[in-house]
Design an enzyme around this catalytic site. Structure first.
Site: not given
Ligand SMILES: Nc1ncnc2c1ncn2[C@@H]1O[C@H](COP(=O)(O)OP(=O)(O)OP(=O)(O)O)[C@@H](O)[C@H]1O
Ligand SMILES: *[C@@H]1O[C@H](CO)[C@@H](O)[C@H](O)[C@H]1NC(C)=O
Length: 312
Positions: A16-17, A246, A258-259, A291
């Site tokens: 829970t956040d 992307t 990432g999730d 997302s």
């Molecule tokens: N600014 C962005 N624009 C488009 N796609 C994005 C962006 N940021 C993240 N993503 C998408 O989300 C995926 C996961 O992002 P990221 O590599 O930042 O994971 P993370 O660092 O684990 O995420 P978190 O912010 O939850 O820690 C990327 O591979 C991409 O597909």
């Protein structure tokens, strides 16, 4: 034992956040007034499960929460997302995992995570879920529970010929070598790759290099996510890492992107097992890209109806 056939089973965390927004972070011993408070559903395991479920996957969450109001609410959240809670246990021995987060006006934060009940997920729960796992298509694990429990879940998946996605988060420098060998897809972000390998990952080229090293440790394939740059993928059948860019979007809040990526990846792997790793990653990029265009973690995750038709 249940004979239900799940597409995606997640053995992982639930948190829970508790988020307070304040003009600045308090100093030691200080009390300050903030201007906004909200409670959010988080935890990597649960986040990934929610995204897979919203894509339309039949999912089961294997986790442990406390016998407290946060645990009760989390179980309801799983139900609201159509996730089976047959393997969600409540314990009186620890509180539901909680992340107390303070965010200042410039977006910096201070966070205390108490894993609580997550750390009590163990052999009894794994035993109970064997029946469900044996009929599943994909298992996802992370590292927000006891590493021993994650390893045992991955081993059980292998025994049942269930595909595995492993997300080494939060990363540790001395990850047991068995995790690599038990991962059909090993999926991490840049900073996790840095911690695992002890080298800087700043560019697409760096990500390609580290993916080769991670593959060398025995994974079936590797994905390194790169935020707005998409990801780099590498499979064992292929000696050359591929960058999957992307499309540019206006990002509002990247928390939990990432999730979202991993949950979507699991859905596609379960539903379209013949897609190439590149195509799986391209589609997961689009979902995670949706997302980041909305506020919050699970609140920002798209449903199947929000996706362009070419993605289904
Ligand atoms: N600014 C962005 N624009 C488009 N796609 C994005 C962006 N940021 C993240 N993503 C998408 O989300 C995926 C996961 O992002 P990221 O590599 O930042 O994971 P993370 O660092 O684990 O995420 P978190 O912010 O939850 O820690 C990327 O591979 C991409 O597909
Ligand atoms: C990678 O994920 C971790 C969570 O495991 C997060 O703390 C970190 O900020 C992420 N790194 C990047 C570069 O987004």
């Amino acid at each position: 034992m249940s004979g239900e056939a799940y597409d995606v089973v997640v053995v992982g965390s639930c948190m829970t956040d508790l988020v307070s927004q304040a003009p600045r972070l308090p100093r030691v011993g200080e009390t300050i007034h903030g201007h906004k408070f909200f409670i959010g559903f988080g935890g990597k395991g649960a986040n990934q499960c929610v995204q897979a479920a919203r894509m339309g996957a039949k999912t089961a969450m294997v986790c442990k929460v406390g016998k407290d109001v946060f645990g009760d609410n989390y179980i309801q959240n799983f139900k609201n997302n159509g996730i089976s809670t047959d393997y969600v246990e409540q314990t009186g021995d620890a509180a539901t995992g909680a992340a107390t987060i303070i965010v200042n006006d410039t977006g910096e934060n201070a966070i205390v995570i108490v894993a609580g009940a997550n750390m009590l997920l163990g052999d009894a729960e794994l035993l109970k879920m064997q029946g469900a796992l044996s009929h599943a298509k994909v298992l996802i694990c992370q590292l927000e529970i006891s590493p021993d429990t994650s390893l045992k879940a991955l081993r059980a998946a292998r025994e049942h010929h269930v595909k595995t996605i492993f997300n080494p988060a939060p990363a540790v420098p001395d990850l047991s070598p068995e995790f690599y060998k038990l991962s059909d897809i090993f999926c991490c972000n840049e900073s996790e790759a840095e911690i695992l390998l002890g080298e800087t990952v700043a560019t697409v080229e760096d990500a390609g290099k580290v993916s080769l090293k991670l593959l060398g440790r025995g994974c079936g394939s590797v994905i390194v996510t790169l935020g707005s740059q998409g990801c780099v993928v590498l499979s064992a059948q292929d000696s050359c890492p591929k960058h999957i860019p992307t499309t540019k979007v206006t990002s509002v809040d990247t928390t939990g992107a990432g999730d979202s990526f991993i949950g979507a990846l699991a859905f596609y792997l379960a539903y379209y097992p013949s897609l190439s790793l590149e195509e799986l990653a391209r589609r997961a990029n689009v979902v995670a890209g949706l997302s980041v265009q909305k506020e919050g973690t699970q609140t920002s995750y798209p449903y199947q109806r929000d996706l362009p038709e070419e993605l289904l």
